[in-house]
Design a protein around this motif. Sequence first.
Motif, PDB file in Angstrom:
ATOM      1  N   LEU A 159       0.820  -1.207   0.000  1.00 51.72           N
ATOM      2  CA  LEU A 159       0.000   0.000   0.000  1.00 51.72           C
ATOM      3  C   LEU A 159       0.854   1.258   0.000  1.00 51.72           C
ATOM      4  O   LEU A 159       0.472   2.275  -0.590  1.00 51.72           O
ATOM      5  N   ALA A 160       2.018   1.208   0.634  1.00 55.26           N
ATOM      6  CA  ALA A 160       2.925   2.358   0.608  1.00 55.26           C
ATOM      7  C   ALA A 160       3.448   2.596  -0.807  1.00 55.26           C
ATOM      8  O   ALA A 160       3.583   3.750  -1.250  1.00 55.26           O
ATOM      9  N   ALA A 161       3.746   1.505  -1.540  1.00 54.26           N
ATOM     10  CA  ALA A 161       4.192   1.647  -2.927  1.00 54.26           C
ATOM     11  C   ALA A 161       3.089   2.238  -3.802  1.00 54.26           C
ATOM     12  O   ALA A 161       3.344   3.099  -4.659  1.00 54.26           O
ATOM     13  N   HIS A 162       1.835   1.793  -3.595  1.00 53.04           N
ATOM     14  CA  HIS A 162       0.711   2.373  -4.332  1.00 53.04           C
ATOM     15  C   HIS A 162       0.563   3.856  -3.997  1.00 53.04           C
ATOM     16  O   HIS A 162       0.333   4.691  -4.887  1.00 53.04           O
ATOM     17  N   ASP A 163       0.691   4.211  -2.734  1.00 55.80           N
ATOM     18  CA  ASP A 163       0.512   5.598  -2.314  1.00 55.80           C
ATOM     19  C   ASP A 163       1.548   6.507  -2.986  1.00 55.80           C
ATOM     20  O   ASP A 163       1.222   7.604  -3.453  1.00 55.80           O
ATOM     21  N   PHE A 164       2.798   6.034  -3.049  1.00 54.24           N
ATOM     22  CA  PHE A 164       3.836   6.839  -3.696  1.00 54.24           C
ATOM     23  C   PHE A 164       3.525   7.028  -5.183  1.00 54.24           C
ATOM     24  O   PHE A 164       3.639   8.134  -5.724  1.00 54.24           O
ATOM     25  N   ALA A 165       3.123   5.947  -5.865  1.00 51.67           N
ATOM     26  CA  ALA A 165       2.817   6.043  -7.298  1.00 51.67           C
ATOM     27  C   ALA A 165       1.629   6.969  -7.555  1.00 51.67           C
ATOM     28  O   ALA A 165       1.641   7.775  -8.498  1.00 51.67           O
ATOM     29  N   PHE A 166       0.592   6.889  -6.711  1.00 56.28           N
ATOM     30  CA  PHE A 166      -0.601   7.707  -6.889  1.00 56.28           C
ATOM     31  C   PHE A 166      -0.267   9.188  -6.778  1.00 56.28           C
ATOM     32  O   PHE A 166      -0.626  10.004  -7.645  1.00 56.28           O
ATOM     33  N   HIS A 167       0.442   9.569  -5.716  1.00 55.30           N
ATOM     34  CA  HIS A 167       0.770  10.984  -5.516  1.00 55.30           C
ATOM     35  C   HIS A 167       1.812  11.464  -6.530  1.00 55.30           C
ATOM     36  O   HIS A 167       1.805  12.645  -6.908  1.00 55.30           O
ATOM     37  N   SER A 168       2.697  10.569  -6.952  1.00 50.95           N
ATOM     38  CA  SER A 168       3.691  10.961  -7.943  1.00 50.95           C
ATOM     39  C   SER A 168       3.039  11.258  -9.288  1.00 50.95           C
ATOM     40  O   SER A 168       3.450  12.190 -10.001  1.00 50.95           O
ATOM     41  N   HIS A 169       2.015  10.492  -9.657  1.00 52.25           N
ATOM     42  CA  HIS A 169       1.272  10.755 -10.899  1.00 52.25           C
ATOM     43  C   HIS A 169       0.663  12.164 -10.869  1.00 52.25           C
ATOM     44  O   HIS A 169       0.721  12.901 -11.851  1.00 52.25           O
ATOM     45  N   ILE A 170       0.083  12.509  -9.722  1.00 52.16           N
ATOM     46  CA  ILE A 170      -0.561  13.822  -9.615  1.00 52.16           C
ATOM     47  C   ILE A 170       0.486  14.931  -9.673  1.00 52.16           C
ATOM     48  O   ILE A 170       0.276  15.974 -10.312  1.00 52.16           O
ATOM     49  N   GLY A 171       1.637  14.718  -9.010  1.00 52.26           N
ATOM     50  CA  GLY A 171       2.687  15.732  -9.044  1.00 52.26           C
ATOM     51  C   GLY A 171       3.207  15.984 -10.448  1.00 52.26           C
ATOM     52  O   GLY A 171       3.403  17.142 -10.857  1.00 52.26           O
ATOM     53  N   ARG A 172       3.415  14.915 -11.209  1.00 54.44           N
ATOM     54  CA  ARG A 172       3.900  15.095 -12.586  1.00 54.44           C
ATOM     55  C   ARG A 172       2.850  15.735 -13.481  1.00 54.44           C
ATOM     56  O   ARG A 172       3.168  16.481 -14.404  1.00 54.44           O
ATOM     57  N   ALA A 173       1.548  15.443 -13.174  1.00 56.67           N
ATOM     58  CA  ALA A 173       0.479  16.036 -13.975  1.00 56.67           C
ATOM     59  C   ALA A 173       0.334  17.529 -13.724  1.00 56.67           C
ATOM     60  O   ALA A 173      -0.334  18.224 -14.508  1.00 56.67           O
ATOM     61  N   SER A 174       0.949  18.035 -12.652  1.00 60.13           N
ATOM     62  CA  SER A 174       0.858  19.474 -12.389  1.00 60.13           C
ATOM     63  C   SER A 174       1.617  20.290 -13.420  1.00 60.13           C
ATOM     64  O   SER A 174       1.388  21.504 -13.548  1.00 60.13           O
TER      65      SER A 174
END
Length: 329
Positions: free
Chosen positions: A136-151
Amino acid sequence: MAVTDEAITKIKEMLVSGQLKAGDRLPPENELSDQLGLSRSSLREAVKALELIRVLDVRRGDGTYVTSLEPGLLTETMGFMVEIHQETSAPELLEVRRILEPGAAAHAAGRMDARAVAALRSCLDDADPQGTALELAAHDFAFHSHIGRASGNPYLAGLLDSLTGSALRLRTWQRITEAGAAASVLEEHAAILEALTLGDAELVRSLMTVHVASAERWLRRTPAPRTVPAVPVSLPATVPVQQEQQVQPAPRPVAAVPAAALPVQAPAPVQAPAPAPVPEATREPTPAQTQAPVQPQIARIAREPALYELFAMPSTPGQKAARKPRRPA
């Protein structure tokens, strides 16, 4: 200024001025030391320091090159610092993330294309609420990283990726899984994704603020104590369980004794203090006197015989006659 610091400053000036660019190879060591007016040992120390912060890339047998200098690469130094200070500075780091990440998510709301939305949805679909804290920690990092790059801001995205180290994120999800709240946190991810799909920047900002603040509360939460399972104790086969439950023998039922066999006894009369002695010649005992003993209150008040007779003697006609003093014969 130390000699090593001076060497780092001069190499930085070469990068800022454009003498060195991303991907360029540095001149040989002896040539560069003469150019900068530094000793070769000082130059080596400066190159090692710049390699640690991912500015230079030393390739054994090939030479030293300038890295790509991409923001995500340079912010890895921040991640290194976070990993070191995560035990003492975790609340402060999450506070910085709570300030920056809602703004980054709001920027992403208006810039996400169909491909970015599909990648984020796939990341969310792959998350398992029953998974381990590490998964779940790996999923959390990927989820927030996607949003950061989409900024659309690579510096902001790299900074956000480095603000929550891997160990810090894992510890947060350990608290979440111990409380059985993984499904509710993933629902927060789903709500953020829905708002991003709608392109509602203010809604995304609000949801992300609440989400990061929730992670901060989980991190500050005291871990649940681990309970040691009780070891069952088996009784010997020769000792029945019922014997341990019988603490006292059952009382004998009263109905087993015939009522006729029980002697009938009158209740014992209340014993009153003995009154002062009165001569039997003065009066005769009556049934009322034998049945109604003298009350203790009167015996305490009238200690003298004459007063005792005055308070204690009955007032029937026969008793009044008995109270008259007899004339001597």
